[in-house]
Design a protein around this motif. Structure first.
Motif, PDB file in Angstrom:
ATOM      1  N   HIS A 404       0.833  -1.211   0.000  1.00 39.77           N
ATOM      2  CA  HIS A 404       0.000   0.000   0.000  1.00 39.77           C
ATOM      3  C   HIS A 404       0.865   1.257   0.000  1.00 39.77           C
ATOM      4  O   HIS A 404       0.598   2.211  -0.747  1.00 39.77           O
ATOM      5  N   VAL A 405       1.906   1.258   0.837  1.00 39.22           N
ATOM      6  CA  VAL A 405       2.794   2.425   0.897  1.00 39.22           C
ATOM      7  C   VAL A 405       3.453   2.671  -0.457  1.00 39.22           C
ATOM      8  O   VAL A 405       3.571   3.807  -0.927  1.00 39.22           O
ATOM      9  N   ARG A 406       3.918   1.583  -1.101  1.00 41.02           N
ATOM     10  CA  ARG A 406       4.578   1.717  -2.400  1.00 41.02           C
ATOM     11  C   ARG A 406       3.607   2.255  -3.453  1.00 41.02           C
ATOM     12  O   ARG A 406       3.958   3.125  -4.254  1.00 41.02           O
ATOM     13  N   GLU A 407       2.381   1.752  -3.444  1.00 42.57           N
ATOM     14  CA  GLU A 407       1.387   2.212  -4.425  1.00 42.57           C
ATOM     15  C   GLU A 407       1.077   3.697  -4.236  1.00 42.57           C
ATOM     16  O   GLU A 407       0.943   4.440  -5.212  1.00 42.57           O
ATOM     17  N   ILE A 414       3.626   9.828 -10.013  1.00 42.50           N
ATOM     18  CA  ILE A 414       3.085   9.883 -11.375  1.00 42.50           C
ATOM     19  C   ILE A 414       2.195  11.109 -11.554  1.00 42.50           C
ATOM     20  O   ILE A 414       2.290  11.823 -12.562  1.00 42.50           O
ATOM     21  N   LEU A 415       1.330  11.361 -10.572  1.00 49.77           N
ATOM     22  CA  LEU A 415       0.454  12.528 -10.677  1.00 49.77           C
ATOM     23  C   LEU A 415       1.263  13.823 -10.712  1.00 49.77           C
ATOM     24  O   LEU A 415       0.938  14.762 -11.457  1.00 49.77           O
ATOM     25  N   ARG A 416       2.338  13.888  -9.931  1.00 48.74           N
ATOM     26  CA  ARG A 416       3.169  15.080  -9.924  1.00 48.74           C
ATOM     27  C   ARG A 416       3.867  15.272 -11.272  1.00 48.74           C
ATOM     28  O   ARG A 416       3.946  16.391 -11.802  1.00 48.74           O
ATOM     29  N   ALA A 417       4.384  14.165 -11.832  1.00 49.72           N
ATOM     30  CA  ALA A 417       5.067  14.245 -13.127  1.00 49.72           C
ATOM     31  C   ALA A 417       4.092  14.665 -14.222  1.00 49.72           C
ATOM     32  O   ALA A 417       4.423  15.480 -15.091  1.00 49.72           O
ATOM     33  N   LEU A 418       2.881  14.113 -14.197  1.00 51.26           N
ATOM     34  CA  LEU A 418       1.872  14.486 -15.196  1.00 51.26           C
ATOM     35  C   LEU A 418       1.480  15.952 -15.045  1.00 51.26           C
ATOM     36  O   LEU A 418       1.239  16.638 -16.046  1.00 51.26           O
ATOM     37  N   SER A 419       1.435  16.425 -13.804  1.00 47.60           N
ATOM     38  CA  SER A 419       1.107  17.826 -13.580  1.00 47.60           C
ATOM     39  C   SER A 419       2.195  18.737 -14.159  1.00 47.60           C
ATOM     40  O   SER A 419       1.897  19.734 -14.820  1.00 47.60           O
ATOM     41  N   HIS A 420       3.476  18.364 -13.918  1.00 45.32           N
ATOM     42  CA  HIS A 420       4.586  19.176 -14.419  1.00 45.32           C
ATOM     43  C   HIS A 420       4.680  19.141 -15.942  1.00 45.32           C
ATOM     44  O   HIS A 420       5.201  20.071 -16.553  1.00 45.32           O
ATOM     45  N   SER A 421       4.198  18.025 -16.544  1.00 45.95           N
ATOM     46  CA  SER A 421       4.308  17.887 -18.006  1.00 45.95           C
ATOM     47  C   SER A 421       3.020  18.254 -18.725  1.00 45.95           C
ATOM     48  O   SER A 421       2.859  17.949 -19.909  1.00 45.95           O
ATOM     49  N   ALA A 422       2.088  18.886 -17.984  1.00 50.20           N
ATOM     50  CA  ALA A 422       0.795  19.289 -18.570  1.00 50.20           C
ATOM     51  C   ALA A 422       0.060  18.099 -19.162  1.00 50.20           C
ATOM     52  O   ALA A 422      -0.615  18.211 -20.183  1.00 50.20           O
ATOM     53  N   GLY A 423       0.177  16.923 -18.538  1.00 49.01           N
ATOM     54  CA  GLY A 423      -0.563  15.743 -18.963  1.00 49.01           C
ATOM     55  C   GLY A 423       0.076  14.961 -20.090  1.00 49.01           C
ATOM     56  O   GLY A 423      -0.516  13.990 -20.577  1.00 49.01           O
ATOM     57  N   LYS A 424       1.277  15.337 -20.518  1.00 40.93           N
ATOM     58  CA  LYS A 424       1.949  14.614 -21.605  1.00 40.93           C
ATOM     59  C   LYS A 424       2.668  13.398 -21.047  1.00 40.93           C
ATOM     60  O   LYS A 424       3.626  13.507 -20.276  1.00 40.93           O
ATOM     61  N   VAL A 425       2.205  12.214 -21.453  1.00 40.19           N
ATOM     62  CA  VAL A 425       2.704  10.960 -20.884  1.00 40.19           C
ATOM     63  C   VAL A 425       4.187  10.769 -21.170  1.00 40.19           C
ATOM     64  O   VAL A 425       4.953  10.367 -20.296  1.00 40.19           O
ATOM     65  N   ASP A 441       1.465   1.272 -18.338  1.00 42.46           N
ATOM     66  CA  ASP A 441       1.117   0.134 -17.471  1.00 42.46           C
ATOM     67  C   ASP A 441       0.808   0.599 -16.054  1.00 42.46           C
ATOM     68  O   ASP A 441      -0.153   0.136 -15.426  1.00 42.46           O
ATOM     69  N   MET A 442       1.618   1.531 -15.558  1.00 44.43           N
ATOM     70  CA  MET A 442       1.411   2.013 -14.189  1.00 44.43           C
ATOM     71  C   MET A 442       0.142   2.848 -14.090  1.00 44.43           C
ATOM     72  O   MET A 442      -0.568   2.802 -13.082  1.00 44.43           O
ATOM     73  N   ILE A 443      -0.150   3.621 -15.120  1.00 45.43           N
ATOM     74  CA  ILE A 443      -1.385   4.423 -15.122  1.00 45.43           C
ATOM     75  C   ILE A 443      -2.596   3.499 -15.061  1.00 45.43           C
ATOM     76  O   ILE A 443      -3.556   3.745 -14.326  1.00 45.43           O
ATOM     77  N   ARG A 444      -2.539   2.383 -15.856  1.00 46.53           N
ATOM     78  CA  ARG A 444      -3.652   1.429 -15.835  1.00 46.53           C
ATOM     79  C   ARG A 444      -3.742   0.716 -14.484  1.00 46.53           C
ATOM     80  O   ARG A 444      -4.826   0.556 -13.926  1.00 46.53           O
ATOM     81  N   LYS A 445      -2.577   0.303 -13.936  1.00 47.77           N
ATOM     82  CA  LYS A 445      -2.564  -0.431 -12.675  1.00 47.77           C
ATOM     83  C   LYS A 445      -3.137   0.407 -11.538  1.00 47.77           C
ATOM     84  O   LYS A 445      -3.881  -0.086 -10.685  1.00 47.77           O
ATOM     85  N   LEU A 446      -2.807   1.694 -11.538  1.00 47.94           N
ATOM     86  CA  LEU A 446      -3.255   2.578 -10.457  1.00 47.94           C
ATOM     87  C   LEU A 446      -4.597   3.244 -10.763  1.00 47.94           C
ATOM     88  O   LEU A 446      -5.080   4.070  -9.987  1.00 47.94           O
TER      89      LEU A 446
END
Length: 450
Positions: A404-407, A414-425, A441-446
Motif C-alpha cells: 500500500h505504501v509503495r502504491e 506519477i500525478l506530480r510528473a503528469l502535472s509538471h508535463s501538462a498531462g503529456k505521458v 502500465d502504471m497508469i492502468r494499474k493505479l
C-alpha cells in the motif's frame, strides 16, 4: 548481520501445520505439536516470532495448556513475539493471552494474507528492537553522553555536537523545554579540551533578578545587606571549564549588557568591587524562546545574540524524531524496572501506537515521567495505554502494508510528473526515468486518468 529467519509454529493439527508452512514460505518454519516440543524448538532455534494455538494437548479443547506454553515462552525468552491463534468468538481468551505477554492474537479460520501481515509486522518490530539495542550498545571514542537516538534528526545534532565541542566557539542550543539541551551542553564540555575543568550550570529563569547578578558575577564583602564575605560568582567558578546559561532568553536587560561586556573583554567585576578579574571560560547558552522575535520586540539585545550564537544548534522536539519515541520508551522501561524492582516485560501494541500518535508537548522529560508512573502503577505484565494515561488509538494497518505504501508513493510521483508535463505521458515518463510503455502500465494499474 541478518536476523534469525526462523518462525516457530506451535500447532497440533498436521493439516494446519502444512497450511501454515505454506503461508510463511519466506521464513524457515519449524513446528511443534505440544508444550515440550515447543520449548525444545525455542531453545534450539531461538525464533524471533512464534504462532501459538491455545488448544494444545492434553487440553486440546481448552486453553490451559496453551496459556502455560505462552507463559513458559515469555518467561524463557521475553523478547520473542508470540502471536496467539484462537477460535472464533474467543475474544476473552485472546485478551487474556495478551495480558499474559502475547504480542498479538488472530482468530481462526486462517486467512493467509492477514496472518502473514501480522507475522511480518511482529518480525519487523523485533528487527527494529535489535537494531535499536545495537545502537544503544555501540561505543565510540566520541559519543554524546546520555543522548539516546536513532532518528536522522537527532543523529545530526549529535554529530554537530561532536564536531564543535573541541572548539572554543560560543554555542547556542535552541529547542523546546525537555528536549535535552542540558545533556548536549554537558557533552560539549565532556568532549572538549576543558573536560577536566568545572561544568557550571545556571538557570537564568529560576533565580530572582535582584539575586542573579551576584550569582553570576559574585560580590565583595559589604556590597549589600547580608554580604558577609567576598564571594566569587558562577562565571569565576567556571574558569578553565564551561559555563552553561540555561534559559538565557529570560536574562534581564540590565544583565544582558554586563554579560555582553564579559563575553567581549573576558573579565568580570564583582558586585561592589572595582577589580577586573580575567576569566577563561567556554560559554554555552540555551533557550526555548524565539530570540529573533525578542530582538524585534526590544527585550533581547541583538549584539548579545550574535555574541552567544557563534554556532547555533536546533534540537528537534520529540514528536519530530521518528523512532526515538519507542527507543527511549524501552530504555526508560528497563531503567525503571530496575529502579522500582519491577519485571514488566514490554508495552502492549495499543500502548506503542498511543505513544507514536501522542504529540509529547513535554518532550523527553514528559515521556520519562509517564513511563516511571506506568512502571509503578501497572497491574498487568505489560504496560497498556491507560497506564501511560494516553488514549488508545486505532492502528492504521495500511501504514504497515509495504504494498500500500509503495502504491501511494507511485501514485503521487506519477500525478506530480503528469502535472509538471501538462498531462503529456512521454514527458512525464522521462521525468520519472521510465519508458513510455511502463508509464502506461502504471497508469492502468493505479487506475489513473490522464
Amino acid at each position: 548481520m541478518p536476523m534469525n529467519n526462523k518462525l516457530l509454529v506451535v500447532e497440533d493439527d498436521p493439516g494446519l501445520q502444512d497450511q501454515l508452512r505454506w503461508c510463511f514460505d519466506r521464513y524457515e518454519v519449524v513446528v511443534a505439536g505440544d508444550r515440550a516440543a515447543a520449548m525444545e524448538q525455542l531453545r534450539k532455534h531461538q525464533p524471533p516470532v512464534v504462532t501459538l494455538d491455545l488448544g494444545l494437548p492434553p487440553d486440546a479443547n481448552g486453553i490451559s495448556e496453551g496459556l502455560a506454553t505462552l507463559e513458559a515462552i515469555v518467561s524463557q525468552r521475553p523478547d520473542t513475539k508470540v502471536i496467539v491463534v484462537t477460535g472464533q468468538n474467543d475474544r476473552e481468551n485472546a485478551v487474556r493471552a495478551v495480558g499474559s505477554g502475547a504480542y498479538d492474537f488472530y482468530h481462526k479460520p486462517i486467512d493467509a494474507e492477514i496472518l502473514g501481515m501480522i507475522v511480518n509486522r511482529a518480525y519487523r518490530l523485533r528487527e527494529l528492537e535489535l537494531e535499536n539495542y545495537a545502537l544503544m550498545q555501540q561505543k565510540t571514542d566520541h559519543s554524546v553522553e546520555g543522548v539516546v537516538a536513532c532518528s536522522a534528526e537527532m543523529v545530526r545534532v549529535c554529530r554537530t555536537v561532536e564536531k564543535v565541542a573541541p572548539s572554543n566557539a560560543s554555542i547556542l542550543l535552541l529547542g523546546d523545554s525537555g528536549t535535552g539541551k542540558e545533556l548536549c551542553a554537558r557533552s560539549l564540555h565532556d568532549l572538549s579540551p576543558r573536560a577536566s575543568g568545572r561544568f557550571i550550570a545556571i538557570n537564568c529563569a529560576a533565580i530572582p533578578e535582584n539575586l542573579l547578578e551576584s550569582e553570576l558575577f559574585g560580590y565583595e564583602k559589604g556590597a549589600f545587606t547580608g554580604a558577609a564575605k567576598q564571594t566569587p560568582g558562577k562565571i569565576e567558578y567556571a574558569s578553565g571549564g564551561s559555563l552553561f546559561l540555561d534559559e538565557v532568553g529570560d536574562l534581564p536587560m540590565s544583565l544582558q549588557a554586563k554579560l555582553l561586556r564579559f563575553l567581549q573583554e573576558r573579565v568580570v567585576e564583582r558586585v561592589g568591587g572595582r577589580e577586573e578579574i580575567p576569566v577563561d571560560v567556554r560559554v554555552v547558552c540555551a533557550t526555548h524562546q524565539d530570540l529573533q522575535e525578542k530582538i524585534r520586540s526590544g527585550t533581547f539585545r541583538e549584539d548579545l545574540y550574535y555574541r552567544i550564537s557563534e554556532i547555533a544548534i536546533q534540537i528537534p522536539p520529540l514528536r519530530e524524531r521518528g523512532g526515538d519515541i519507542l527507543l527511549l520508551a524501552r530504555m526508560y522501561l528497563d531503567h525503571f524496572n530496575r529502579e522500582q524492582g519491577r519485571n514488566l516485560r514490554s508495552f502492549s501494541k495499543e500502548a506503542l501506537t498511543a505513544m507514536e500518535a501522542y504529540s509529547w508537548p513535554g518532550n523527553v522529560r514528559e515521556l520519562k515521567n509517564r513511563i516511571k508512573r506506568a512502571v509503578i502503577m501497572a497491574e498487568g505484565k505489560t504496560i497498556v495505554a491507560r497506564d501511560l494515561e494516553l488514549e488508545e488509538v486505532a492502528l492504521d494497518e495500511k501504514s504497515l502494508d509495504l504494498r500500500h505504501v509503495r502504491e501511494q508513493a507511485e501514485r503521487q510521483a506519477i500525478l506530480r510528473a503528469l502535472s509538471h508535463s501538462a498531462g503529456k505521458v512521454s514527458a512525464a515518463a522521462d521525468m520519472l526515468g521510465i519508458s513510455r510503455p511502463t508509464m502506461y502500465d502504471m497508469i492502468r494499474k493505479l487506475n489513473l486518468k490522464v
